[in-house]
Design a protein around this motif. Structure first.
Motif, PDB file in Angstrom:
ATOM      1  N   VAL A 114     120.982  -7.187  78.972  1.00 42.43           N
ATOM      2  CA  VAL A 114     121.859  -7.931  79.880  1.00 42.43           C
ATOM      3  C   VAL A 114     121.876  -9.420  79.561  1.00 42.43           C
ATOM      4  O   VAL A 114     122.416 -10.202  80.337  1.00 42.43           O
ATOM      5  CB  VAL A 114     121.408  -7.719  81.346  1.00 42.43           C
ATOM      6  N   ASP A 115     121.308  -9.818  78.454  1.00 44.91           N
ATOM      7  CA  ASP A 115     121.251 -11.228  78.098  1.00 44.91           C
ATOM      8  C   ASP A 115     122.610 -11.684  77.581  1.00 44.91           C
ATOM      9  O   ASP A 115     123.121 -11.129  76.603  1.00 44.91           O
ATOM     10  CB  ASP A 115     120.177 -11.434  77.023  1.00 44.91           C
ATOM     11  N   PRO A 116     123.238 -12.683  78.206  1.00 44.51           N
ATOM     12  CA  PRO A 116     124.523 -13.171  77.710  1.00 44.51           C
ATOM     13  C   PRO A 116     124.451 -13.694  76.281  1.00 44.51           C
ATOM     14  O   PRO A 116     125.433 -13.616  75.548  1.00 44.51           O
ATOM     15  CB  PRO A 116     124.874 -14.296  78.698  1.00 44.51           C
ATOM     16  N   ALA A 117     123.290 -14.218  75.876  1.00 46.41           N
ATOM     17  CA  ALA A 117     123.143 -14.711  74.505  1.00 46.41           C
ATOM     18  C   ALA A 117     123.257 -13.571  73.500  1.00 46.41           C
ATOM     19  O   ALA A 117     123.904 -13.713  72.451  1.00 46.41           O
ATOM     20  CB  ALA A 117     121.798 -15.427  74.348  1.00 46.41           C
ATOM     21  N   ILE A 118     122.638 -12.439  73.808  1.00 40.72           N
ATOM     22  CA  ILE A 118     122.741 -11.269  72.929  1.00 40.72           C
ATOM     23  C   ILE A 118     124.181 -10.781  72.872  1.00 40.72           C
ATOM     24  O   ILE A 118     124.695 -10.419  71.802  1.00 40.72           O
ATOM     25  CB  ILE A 118     121.806 -10.154  73.411  1.00 40.72           C
ATOM     26  N   LEU A 119     124.852 -10.766  74.015  1.00 44.05           N
ATOM     27  CA  LEU A 119     126.258 -10.353  74.042  1.00 44.05           C
ATOM     28  C   LEU A 119     127.119 -11.283  73.204  1.00 44.05           C
ATOM     29  O   LEU A 119     128.009 -10.832  72.463  1.00 44.05           O
ATOM     30  CB  LEU A 119     126.754 -10.329  75.491  1.00 44.05           C
ATOM     31  N   LEU A 120     126.860 -12.579  73.288  1.00 48.47           N
ATOM     32  CA  LEU A 120     127.614 -13.558  72.502  1.00 48.47           C
ATOM     33  C   LEU A 120     127.376 -13.352  71.003  1.00 48.47           C
ATOM     34  O   LEU A 120     128.314 -13.447  70.202  1.00 48.47           O
ATOM     35  CB  LEU A 120     127.220 -14.967  72.918  1.00 48.47           C
ATOM     36  N   ILE A 121     126.139 -13.057  70.632  1.00 49.33           N
ATOM     37  CA  ILE A 121     125.828 -12.810  69.224  1.00 49.33           C
ATOM     38  C   ILE A 121     126.543 -11.562  68.729  1.00 49.33           C
ATOM     39  O   ILE A 121     127.128 -11.551  67.630  1.00 49.33           O
ATOM     40  CB  ILE A 121     124.304 -12.677  69.037  1.00 49.33           C
ATOM     41  N   MET A 122     126.528 -10.503  69.529  1.00 56.72           N
ATOM     42  CA  MET A 122     127.185  -9.248  69.129  1.00 56.72           C
ATOM     43  C   MET A 122     128.685  -9.433  68.973  1.00 56.72           C
ATOM     44  O   MET A 122     129.277  -8.965  67.988  1.00 56.72           O
ATOM     45  CB  MET A 122     126.874  -8.166  70.156  1.00 56.72           C
ATOM     46  N   VAL A 123     129.302 -10.131  69.927  1.00 53.57           N
ATOM     47  CA  VAL A 123     130.746 -10.380  69.839  1.00 53.57           C
ATOM     48  C   VAL A 123     131.061 -11.248  68.629  1.00 53.57           C
ATOM     49  O   VAL A 123     132.043 -11.013  67.913  1.00 53.57           O
ATOM     50  CB  VAL A 123     131.256 -11.032  71.140  1.00 53.57           C
ATOM     51  N   GLY A 124     130.221 -12.257  68.376  1.00 53.50           N
ATOM     52  CA  GLY A 124     130.438 -13.123  67.217  1.00 53.50           C
ATOM     53  C   GLY A 124     130.321 -12.373  65.905  1.00 53.50           C
ATOM     54  O   GLY A 124     131.140 -12.566  64.999  1.00 53.50           O
ATOM     55  N   VAL A 125     129.310 -11.513  65.790  1.00 52.72           N
ATOM     56  CA  VAL A 125     129.139 -10.730  64.555  1.00 52.72           C
ATOM     57  C   VAL A 125     130.306  -9.775  64.362  1.00 52.72           C
ATOM     58  O   VAL A 125     130.848  -9.640  63.246  1.00 52.72           O
ATOM     59  CB  VAL A 125     127.804  -9.962  64.601  1.00 52.72           C
ATOM     60  N   LEU A 126     130.721  -9.100  65.438  1.00 50.22           N
ATOM     61  CA  LEU A 126     131.850  -8.171  65.340  1.00 50.22           C
ATOM     62  C   LEU A 126     133.131  -8.902  64.953  1.00 50.22           C
ATOM     63  O   LEU A 126     133.898  -8.437  64.099  1.00 50.22           O
ATOM     64  CB  LEU A 126     132.033  -7.441  66.676  1.00 50.22           C
ATOM     65  N   THR A 127     133.353 -10.061  65.581  1.00 53.73           N
ATOM     66  CA  THR A 127     134.541 -10.849  65.249  1.00 53.73           C
ATOM     67  C   THR A 127     134.505 -11.325  63.804  1.00 53.73           C
ATOM     68  O   THR A 127     135.527 -11.313  63.109  1.00 53.73           O
ATOM     69  CB  THR A 127     134.635 -12.070  66.192  1.00 53.73           C
ATOM     70  N   PHE A 128     133.338 -11.719  63.333  1.00 59.12           N
ATOM     71  CA  PHE A 128     133.209 -12.169  61.936  1.00 59.12           C
ATOM     72  C   PHE A 128     133.529 -11.040  60.964  1.00 59.12           C
ATOM     73  O   PHE A 128     134.231 -11.249  59.962  1.00 59.12           O
ATOM     74  CB  PHE A 128     131.797 -12.695  61.691  1.00 59.12           C
ATOM     75  N   ARG A 171     119.451 -17.991  72.745  1.00 59.60           N
ATOM     76  CA  ARG A 171     118.381 -16.989  72.755  1.00 59.60           C
ATOM     77  C   ARG A 171     117.020 -17.624  72.483  1.00 59.60           C
ATOM     78  O   ARG A 171     116.007 -17.255  73.091  1.00 59.60           O
ATOM     79  CB  ARG A 171     118.685 -15.912  71.716  1.00 59.60           C
ATOM     80  N   LEU A 172     116.998 -18.583  71.584  1.00 59.38           N
ATOM     81  CA  LEU A 172     115.741 -19.248  71.247  1.00 59.38           C
ATOM     82  C   LEU A 172     115.211 -20.088  72.395  1.00 59.38           C
ATOM     83  O   LEU A 172     114.013 -20.354  72.472  1.00 59.38           O
ATOM     84  CB  LEU A 172     115.922 -20.122  70.001  1.00 59.38           C
ATOM     85  N   LEU A 173     116.105 -20.520  73.288  1.00 65.67           N
ATOM     86  CA  LEU A 173     115.677 -21.317  74.428  1.00 65.67           C
ATOM     87  C   LEU A 173     115.051 -20.481  75.530  1.00 65.67           C
ATOM     88  O   LEU A 173     114.442 -21.026  76.455  1.00 65.67           O
ATOM     89  CB  LEU A 173     116.867 -22.103  74.999  1.00 65.67           C
TER      90      LEU A 173
END
Length: 241
Positions: free
Chosen positions: A28-42, A14-16
């Motif tokens: 629709v940003d894949p980085a945002i989706l990855l962050i959301m999935v990571g937070v939910l999984t955590f 996301r920072l890039l």
């Protein structure tokens, strides 16, 4: 640990991103989706870890319920995908590219040799590539660079090769870009890799099922221990014990 790595990768990606594109493409940003999935999984795994260490029934129940919901959602998504592919309706509701975001990383055109959903002219649904006279964008009637035909011997890469391609016919445009849509290509790829996808799905589902079963077993053991402690306390209070 895996979820924390996912969040870190998502934040780094996301920072890039360029600041001007950051606000327009959050949905629709894949980085945002990855962050959301990571937070939910955590959060889910944190409940399971702390619940098992502290023998907390509430956290274990929450962990089990969340895993069950995720498993059922994956199962439903798989069934719906199978029904849609069987009926040849994949992508009917989402056949067009994003209408509000520039195509920095569009559909996997280079890998599948395709462009757009049904055809390359689907990119006209994008506000940047919209092929109307009222569109002030410099990319009007164009397609993303990922749609272009690439020559391995080409030394200088022309990143503007998709400029104005929507205004051309299929035969004329096919000399410069991929004109076929990605939906049919993706469906064909799925059909030819069903065993691979099935193995991946099974590999993802088995740990979830094991986690659900182990969580329920641990909950039952904790409840049995509580019942045993209450039983011992009651009998110790009995003068004839």
């Amino acid at each position: 640990m895996i979820s924390m790595v996912m969040v870190a990768v998502g934040v780094y990606a996301r920072l890039l991103k360029h600041a001007e594109a950051a606000l327009a493409c959050l949905a629709v940003d894949p980085a945002i989706l990855l962050i959301m999935v990571g937070v939910l999984t955590f959060l889910i795994t944190f409940c399971g870890c702390v619940g098992s260490l502290r023998e907390n029934i509430c956290l274990l129940q929450l962990f089990s319920v969340c895993l069950t919901v995720v498993f059922l959602l994956q199962l439903a998504a798989g069934v719906l995908w199978r029904l849609e592919t069987a009926g040849g309706k994949v992508g009917v509701g989402n056949k067009h590219p994003s209408v509000s975001c520039p195509a920095e990383h569009p559909v996997p055109s280079p890998q599948f040799s395709c462009c757009g959903g049904v055809s390359y002219k689907d990119w006209s649904q994008n506000m940047y590539f919209n092929c109307t006279a009222t569109n002030p964008s410099r990319e009007r009637c164009s397609v993303p660079f990922s749609c272009c035909l690439h020559d391995a011997n080409q030394i200088v890469i022309n990143t503007m090769c998709g400029h104005g391609m929507q205004a051309r016919g299929y035969l004329e445009a096919s000399a410069f870009i991929h004109t076929n849509g990605c939906i049919d290509k993706l469906v064909n790829w799925v059909h030819s890799n069903l065993f691979l996808l099935g193995g991946i799905t099974l590999g993802l589902a088995l740990p979830q099922l094991v986690g659900i079963v182990l969580a329920q077993l641990l909950i039952n053991q904790i409840r049995d221990q509580i019942k045993l402690q209450l039983y011992n306390q009651q009998h110790r209070a009995d003068p004839w014990y």
